[in-house]
Design an enzyme around this catalytic site. Structure first.
Site, mmCIF file in Angstrom:
data_model
loop_
_atom_site.group_PDB
_atom_site.id
_atom_site.type_symbol
_atom_site.label_atom_id
_atom_site.label_comp_id
_atom_site.label_asym_id
_atom_site.label_seq_id
_atom_site.Cartn_x
_atom_site.Cartn_y
_atom_site.Cartn_z
ATOM 1 N N ASP A 127 0.800 -1.226 0.000
ATOM 2 C CA ASP A 127 0.000 0.000 0.000
ATOM 3 C C ASP A 127 0.834 1.278 0.000
ATOM 4 O O ASP A 127 0.332 2.340 -0.361
ATOM 5 C CB ASP A 127 -0.942 0.018 1.206
ATOM 6 N N ARG A 162 -14.667 -0.028 -25.450
ATOM 7 C CA ARG A 162 -15.253 -0.053 -24.110
ATOM 8 C C ARG A 162 -14.507 0.865 -23.153
ATOM 9 O O ARG A 162 -13.329 1.165 -23.338
ATOM 10 C CB ARG A 162 -15.212 -1.474 -23.544
ATOM 11 N N ALA A 186 -3.499 5.778 -17.890
ATOM 12 C CA ALA A 186 -4.930 5.761 -17.573
ATOM 13 C C ALA A 186 -5.564 7.110 -17.898
ATOM 14 O O ALA A 186 -4.923 8.158 -17.807
ATOM 15 C CB ALA A 186 -5.134 5.433 -16.099
#
Length: 340
Positions: A127, A162, A186
Protein backbone atom coordinates in the site's frame (compact mmCIF):
# COMPACT_ATOMS: atom_id res chain seq x y z
CA UNK A 1 22.90 -8.81 21.58
CA UNK A 2 23.56 -12.46 20.75
CA UNK A 3 20.20 -13.75 19.49
CA UNK A 4 17.38 -12.04 17.58
CA UNK A 5 14.18 -13.12 15.84
CA UNK A 6 12.37 -12.03 12.70
CA UNK A 7 8.67 -12.21 11.82
CA UNK A 8 6.28 -11.06 9.12
CA UNK A 9 2.84 -9.78 10.03
CA UNK A 10 -0.31 -8.48 8.34
CA UNK A 11 -0.79 -8.60 4.59
CA UNK A 12 2.06 -10.22 2.68
CA UNK A 13 4.15 -8.18 0.25
CA UNK A 14 6.70 -9.16 -2.42
CA UNK A 15 10.18 -8.63 -1.03
CA UNK A 16 9.47 -9.86 2.48
CA UNK A 17 11.58 -12.95 1.83
CA UNK A 18 14.43 -10.76 0.60
CA UNK A 19 14.24 -8.79 3.86
CA UNK A 20 14.26 -11.97 5.96
CA UNK A 21 17.27 -13.21 4.00
CA UNK A 22 19.15 -9.97 4.66
CA UNK A 23 18.34 -10.08 8.37
CA UNK A 24 19.59 -13.65 8.68
CA UNK A 25 22.80 -13.28 6.71
CA UNK A 26 23.73 -9.87 8.12
CA UNK A 27 23.15 -11.15 11.65
CA UNK A 28 25.29 -14.23 11.05
CA UNK A 29 28.08 -12.01 9.73
CA UNK A 30 27.86 -10.07 13.01
CA UNK A 31 28.02 -13.23 15.13
CA UNK A 32 24.33 -13.03 16.05
CA UNK A 33 22.02 -16.04 15.99
CA UNK A 34 18.66 -15.65 14.25
CA UNK A 35 15.34 -17.35 14.91
CA UNK A 36 12.28 -17.26 12.69
CA UNK A 37 8.74 -16.85 14.00
CA UNK A 38 5.98 -18.42 11.93
CA UNK A 39 2.60 -16.69 11.48
CA UNK A 40 3.58 -13.33 12.97
CA UNK A 41 2.49 -12.40 16.48
CA UNK A 42 0.20 -15.42 16.67
CA UNK A 43 3.24 -17.66 16.23
CA UNK A 44 5.17 -15.66 18.80
CA UNK A 45 2.50 -16.24 21.45
CA UNK A 46 2.21 -19.91 20.46
CA UNK A 47 5.97 -20.44 20.59
CA UNK A 48 6.24 -21.35 16.90
CA UNK A 49 9.87 -20.26 16.88
CA UNK A 50 12.84 -22.00 15.26
CA UNK A 51 16.48 -21.30 14.34
CA UNK A 52 17.39 -19.95 10.91
CA UNK A 53 20.69 -20.53 9.14
CA UNK A 54 22.24 -19.10 6.01
CA UNK A 55 20.97 -22.16 4.16
CA UNK A 56 17.44 -21.52 5.46
CA UNK A 57 17.20 -18.41 3.30
CA UNK A 58 18.91 -19.79 0.22
CA UNK A 59 17.02 -19.20 -3.04
CA UNK A 60 14.44 -17.07 -1.20
CA UNK A 61 15.36 -13.62 -2.50
CA UNK A 62 13.25 -13.96 -5.65
CA UNK A 63 10.22 -15.61 -4.09
CA UNK A 64 7.01 -13.70 -3.47
CA UNK A 65 5.01 -13.98 -0.27
CA UNK A 66 6.75 -14.87 2.98
CA UNK A 67 8.12 -18.29 3.88
CA UNK A 68 7.60 -17.41 7.55
CA UNK A 69 3.89 -17.04 6.78
CA UNK A 70 1.82 -14.14 8.01
CA UNK A 71 -1.32 -13.57 10.01
CA UNK A 72 -3.37 -10.85 11.61
CA UNK A 73 -3.55 -11.32 15.38
CA UNK A 74 -5.70 -8.62 17.05
CA UNK A 75 -5.21 -10.29 20.44
CA UNK A 76 -1.68 -8.87 20.48
CA UNK A 77 -3.19 -5.42 21.05
CA UNK A 78 -3.96 -6.58 24.60
CA UNK A 79 -1.29 -6.50 27.31
CA UNK A 80 -1.88 -10.17 28.07
CA UNK A 81 -0.99 -11.12 24.51
CA UNK A 82 2.11 -8.95 24.52
CA UNK A 83 3.43 -10.41 27.76
CA UNK A 84 2.71 -13.94 26.57
CA UNK A 85 4.73 -13.27 23.43
CA UNK A 86 7.65 -11.83 25.38
CA UNK A 87 7.63 -14.84 27.68
CA UNK A 88 8.00 -17.14 24.68
CA UNK A 89 10.84 -15.03 23.28
CA UNK A 90 12.69 -15.19 26.57
CA UNK A 91 12.32 -18.99 26.63
CA UNK A 92 14.33 -19.08 23.41
CA UNK A 93 16.90 -16.59 24.67
CA UNK A 94 15.87 -13.99 22.10
CA UNK A 95 16.88 -10.40 22.91
CA UNK A 96 15.40 -8.40 20.01
CA UNK A 97 12.93 -8.72 17.13
CA UNK A 98 12.72 -7.48 13.56
CA UNK A 99 9.07 -6.97 12.56
CA UNK A 100 8.25 -6.76 8.84
CA UNK A 101 4.76 -5.47 8.09
CA UNK A 102 2.42 -2.49 7.99
CA UNK A 103 1.10 -0.06 10.56
CA UNK A 104 -0.71 -2.71 12.61
CA UNK A 105 2.50 -4.71 12.83
CA UNK A 106 4.34 -1.56 13.89
CA UNK A 107 1.97 -1.04 16.79
CA UNK A 108 2.85 -4.52 18.02
CA UNK A 109 6.56 -3.75 17.71
CA UNK A 110 6.09 -0.56 19.70
CA UNK A 111 4.32 -2.43 22.46
CA UNK A 112 7.24 -4.89 22.69
CA UNK A 113 9.67 -2.00 23.03
CA UNK A 114 7.53 -0.38 25.72
CA UNK A 115 7.80 -3.61 27.70
CA UNK A 116 11.58 -3.38 27.48
CA UNK A 117 11.99 -5.74 24.54
CA UNK A 118 13.77 -4.02 21.60
CA UNK A 119 11.97 -4.26 18.26
CA UNK A 120 12.76 -2.69 14.88
CA UNK A 121 10.14 -2.29 12.16
CA UNK A 122 10.57 -2.72 8.42
CA UNK A 123 7.79 -1.36 6.15
CA UNK A 124 6.41 -4.40 4.35
CA UNK A 125 3.16 -3.53 2.55
CA UNK A 126 2.14 -2.98 -1.05
CA UNK A 127 0.00 0.00 0.00
CA UNK A 128 2.96 2.37 0.53
CA UNK A 129 1.02 3.99 3.35
CA UNK A 130 3.70 4.13 6.04
CA UNK A 131 4.83 7.56 7.19
CA UNK A 132 8.60 7.99 7.42
CA UNK A 133 9.57 6.28 4.18
CA UNK A 134 9.27 7.17 0.51
CA UNK A 135 8.68 3.55 -0.43
CA UNK A 136 7.62 0.35 1.31
CA UNK A 137 8.77 -3.18 0.54
CA UNK A 138 6.42 -4.65 -2.08
CA UNK A 139 5.05 -1.40 -3.48
CA UNK A 140 7.19 -1.35 -6.62
CA UNK A 141 6.27 -4.93 -7.45
CA UNK A 142 2.57 -4.27 -6.92
CA UNK A 143 2.69 -1.26 -9.24
CA UNK A 144 4.46 -3.32 -11.90
CA UNK A 145 1.83 -6.05 -11.57
CA UNK A 146 -0.99 -3.53 -11.98
CA UNK A 147 0.67 -1.89 -14.99
CA UNK A 148 1.04 -5.27 -16.67
CA UNK A 149 -2.65 -5.99 -16.06
CA UNK A 150 -3.69 -2.54 -17.32
CA UNK A 151 -1.74 -3.03 -20.53
CA UNK A 152 -3.68 -6.24 -21.15
CA UNK A 153 -7.01 -4.64 -20.26
CA UNK A 154 -6.25 -1.84 -22.71
CA UNK A 155 -5.88 -4.42 -25.49
CA UNK A 156 -9.40 -5.76 -25.03
CA UNK A 157 -10.84 -2.32 -24.21
CA UNK A 158 -9.65 -0.88 -27.51
CA UNK A 159 -10.85 -3.93 -29.43
CA UNK A 160 -14.44 -3.45 -28.23
CA UNK A 161 -14.69 0.35 -27.85
CA UNK A 162 -15.25 -0.05 -24.11
CA UNK A 163 -14.60 1.91 -20.97
CA UNK A 164 -13.08 -0.13 -18.16
CA UNK A 165 -13.23 0.75 -14.49
CA UNK A 166 -10.29 -1.00 -12.83
CA UNK A 167 -10.27 -1.34 -9.04
CA UNK A 168 -6.83 -1.55 -7.44
CA UNK A 169 -5.63 -2.08 -3.88
CA UNK A 170 -4.04 0.43 -1.54
CA UNK A 171 -6.41 0.50 1.43
CA UNK A 172 -6.76 4.21 2.31
CA UNK A 173 -3.85 5.36 0.15
CA UNK A 174 -3.85 6.16 -3.55
CA UNK A 175 -0.19 5.39 -4.26
CA UNK A 176 -0.75 2.24 -6.31
CA UNK A 177 -3.54 3.84 -8.32
CA UNK A 178 -1.52 6.98 -9.02
CA UNK A 179 1.74 5.34 -9.99
CA UNK A 180 0.22 2.52 -12.02
CA UNK A 181 -2.22 4.91 -13.67
CA UNK A 182 0.56 7.24 -14.81
CA UNK A 183 2.70 4.34 -16.05
CA UNK A 184 -0.18 2.74 -17.97
CA UNK A 185 -1.59 5.98 -19.39
CA UNK A 186 -4.93 5.76 -17.57
CA UNK A 187 -7.53 8.30 -18.65
CA UNK A 188 -8.71 9.10 -15.13
CA UNK A 189 -7.57 8.17 -11.62
CA UNK A 190 -9.74 8.40 -8.50
CA UNK A 191 -8.02 8.21 -5.12
CA UNK A 192 -9.26 8.55 -1.53
CA UNK A 193 -7.02 11.54 -0.75
CA UNK A 194 -8.92 13.91 -3.04
CA UNK A 195 -12.58 14.55 -3.73
CA UNK A 196 -13.90 14.38 -7.27
CA UNK A 197 -17.20 14.67 -9.14
CA UNK A 198 -18.61 11.82 -11.20
CA UNK A 199 -20.03 14.36 -13.62
CA UNK A 200 -16.48 15.52 -14.36
CA UNK A 201 -15.32 11.96 -14.96
CA UNK A 202 -18.18 11.42 -17.43
CA UNK A 203 -17.41 14.74 -19.14
CA UNK A 204 -13.76 13.78 -19.48
CA UNK A 205 -14.70 10.45 -21.06
CA UNK A 206 -17.05 12.20 -23.48
CA UNK A 207 -14.32 14.69 -24.41
CA UNK A 208 -12.12 11.74 -25.25
CA UNK A 209 -14.76 10.35 -27.59
CA UNK A 210 -15.09 13.77 -29.23
CA UNK A 211 -11.36 13.73 -29.94
CA UNK A 212 -11.62 10.32 -31.59
CA UNK A 213 -10.65 8.11 -28.65
CA UNK A 214 -12.71 4.91 -28.71
CA UNK A 215 -11.85 3.41 -25.32
CA UNK A 216 -10.96 4.55 -21.80
CA UNK A 217 -9.27 3.15 -18.70
CA UNK A 218 -10.48 4.55 -15.36
CA UNK A 219 -8.52 3.62 -12.22
CA UNK A 220 -10.26 3.64 -8.85
CA UNK A 221 -8.42 2.97 -5.60
CA UNK A 222 -10.28 0.62 -3.26
CA UNK A 223 -10.27 3.32 -0.58
CA UNK A 224 -12.68 5.36 -2.71
CA UNK A 225 -15.28 2.62 -3.25
CA UNK A 226 -15.57 -0.68 -5.09
CA UNK A 227 -15.25 -0.77 -8.84
CA UNK A 228 -18.87 -1.89 -9.17
CA UNK A 229 -20.08 1.02 -7.05
CA UNK A 230 -17.97 3.41 -9.10
CA UNK A 231 -19.42 2.10 -12.37
CA UNK A 232 -22.95 2.49 -11.00
CA UNK A 233 -22.20 6.10 -10.03
CA UNK A 234 -20.87 6.81 -13.52
CA UNK A 235 -24.11 5.56 -15.07
CA UNK A 236 -26.14 7.64 -12.64
CA UNK A 237 -24.04 10.65 -13.67
CA UNK A 238 -25.05 10.14 -17.29
CA UNK A 239 -22.50 7.78 -18.84
CA UNK A 240 -24.21 5.85 -21.68
CA UNK A 241 -21.39 3.83 -23.23
CA UNK A 242 -20.27 0.21 -22.88
CA UNK A 243 -18.85 -0.08 -19.37
CA UNK A 244 -17.04 -3.00 -17.73
CA UNK A 245 -15.43 -3.49 -14.33
CA UNK A 246 -12.23 -5.35 -13.53
CA UNK A 247 -11.14 -6.00 -9.93
CA UNK A 248 -7.47 -6.96 -9.89
CA UNK A 249 -7.58 -8.30 -6.34
CA UNK A 250 -4.86 -10.32 -4.68
CA UNK A 251 -2.65 -10.78 -7.72
CA UNK A 252 -1.28 -7.40 -6.61
CA UNK A 253 0.25 -9.02 -3.54
CA UNK A 254 1.87 -11.92 -5.34
CA UNK A 255 4.66 -12.51 -7.77
CA UNK A 256 8.43 -12.38 -7.77
CA UNK A 257 9.65 -9.04 -6.36
CA UNK A 258 11.20 -6.52 -8.71
CA UNK A 259 14.91 -5.76 -8.52
CA UNK A 260 14.08 -2.48 -6.77
CA UNK A 261 12.09 -4.25 -4.05
CA UNK A 262 14.82 -6.86 -3.58
CA UNK A 263 17.50 -4.22 -3.13
CA UNK A 264 15.31 -2.08 -0.85
CA UNK A 265 14.40 -5.07 1.32
CA UNK A 266 18.03 -6.17 1.54
CA UNK A 267 19.23 -2.72 2.59
CA UNK A 268 16.50 -2.34 5.19
CA UNK A 269 16.99 -5.83 6.59
CA UNK A 270 20.70 -5.32 7.08
CA UNK A 271 20.12 -1.95 8.74
CA UNK A 272 17.63 -3.47 11.19
CA UNK A 273 20.29 -5.90 12.38
CA UNK A 274 22.78 -3.07 12.88
CA UNK A 275 20.27 -1.21 15.03
CA UNK A 276 19.53 -4.20 17.24
CA UNK A 277 23.25 -4.98 17.46
CA UNK A 278 23.69 -1.50 18.90
CA UNK A 279 20.82 -2.02 21.35
CA UNK A 280 18.42 0.30 19.54
CA UNK A 281 14.71 -0.55 19.44
CA UNK A 282 11.44 1.28 19.01
CA UNK A 283 12.38 2.59 15.56
CA UNK A 284 11.36 1.83 12.00
CA UNK A 285 13.72 1.80 9.04
CA UNK A 286 12.70 3.85 6.01
CA UNK A 287 14.19 5.32 2.87
CA UNK A 288 14.15 8.99 1.91
CA UNK A 289 15.90 10.39 -1.14
CA UNK A 290 17.56 6.97 -1.55
CA UNK A 291 19.13 7.17 1.93
CA UNK A 292 18.18 4.85 4.79
CA UNK A 293 16.65 6.65 7.76
CA UNK A 294 15.16 5.70 11.12
CA UNK A 295 12.01 7.12 12.67
CA UNK A 296 10.24 6.53 15.99
CA UNK A 297 8.05 3.56 15.26
CA UNK A 298 4.92 5.02 16.86
CA UNK A 299 4.95 8.02 14.53
CA UNK A 300 5.31 5.84 11.44
CA UNK A 301 2.25 3.81 12.40
CA UNK A 302 -0.04 6.75 11.65
CA UNK A 303 -2.12 6.90 8.51
CA UNK A 304 0.10 7.57 5.52
CA UNK A 305 -2.26 9.60 3.34
CA UNK A 306 -0.33 11.63 0.78
CA UNK A 307 -2.51 14.71 0.80
CA UNK A 308 -6.06 15.84 1.45
CA UNK A 309 -8.42 18.73 0.88
CA UNK A 310 -8.56 21.50 3.44
CA UNK A 311 -11.86 22.95 4.62
CA UNK A 312 -11.13 25.98 2.43
CA UNK A 313 -10.85 23.80 -0.66
CA UNK A 314 -7.08 23.89 -0.86
CA UNK A 315 -4.72 20.93 -0.82
CA UNK A 316 -2.76 19.94 2.28
CA UNK A 317 0.35 17.82 1.72
CA UNK A 318 0.55 15.36 4.62
CA UNK A 319 3.78 13.67 3.61
CA UNK A 320 6.04 16.00 1.60
CA UNK A 321 8.49 13.18 0.91
CA UNK A 322 6.02 11.49 -1.42
CA UNK A 323 5.23 12.71 -4.91
CA UNK A 324 1.51 11.95 -4.85
CA UNK A 325 0.23 15.45 -5.54
CA UNK A 326 2.74 15.93 -8.35
CA UNK A 327 1.61 12.67 -9.96
CA UNK A 328 -2.07 13.56 -9.61
CA UNK A 329 -1.50 16.88 -11.34
CA UNK A 330 0.66 15.20 -13.97
CA UNK A 331 -2.12 12.77 -14.87
CA UNK A 332 -4.60 15.63 -15.10
CA UNK A 333 -2.27 17.56 -17.39
CA UNK A 334 -1.52 14.59 -19.64
CA UNK A 335 -5.23 13.92 -20.10
CA UNK A 336 -6.38 17.57 -20.07
CA UNK A 337 -8.55 16.94 -17.02
CA UNK A 338 -9.86 19.18 -14.27
CA UNK A 339 -8.33 18.54 -10.84
CA UNK A 340 -11.76 17.76 -9.31
Amino acid sequence: MKRIAVLTSGGDAPGMNAAIRAVVRKAISEGIEVYGINHGYAGMVAGDIFPLTSASVGDKIGRGGTFLYSARYPEFAQVEGQLAGIEQLKKFGIEGVVVIGGDGSYHGAMRLTEHGFPAVGLPGTIDNDIVGTDFTIGFDTAVSTVVDALDKIRDTSSSHNRTFVVEVMGRNAGDIALNAGIAAGADDISIPELEFKFENVVNNINKGYEKGKNHHIIIVAEGVMTGEEFATKLKEAGYKGDLRVSVLGHIQRGGSPTARDRVLASRMGARAVELLRDGIGGVAVGIRNEELVESPILGTAEEGALFSLTTEGGIKVNNPHKAGLELYRLNSALNNLNLN
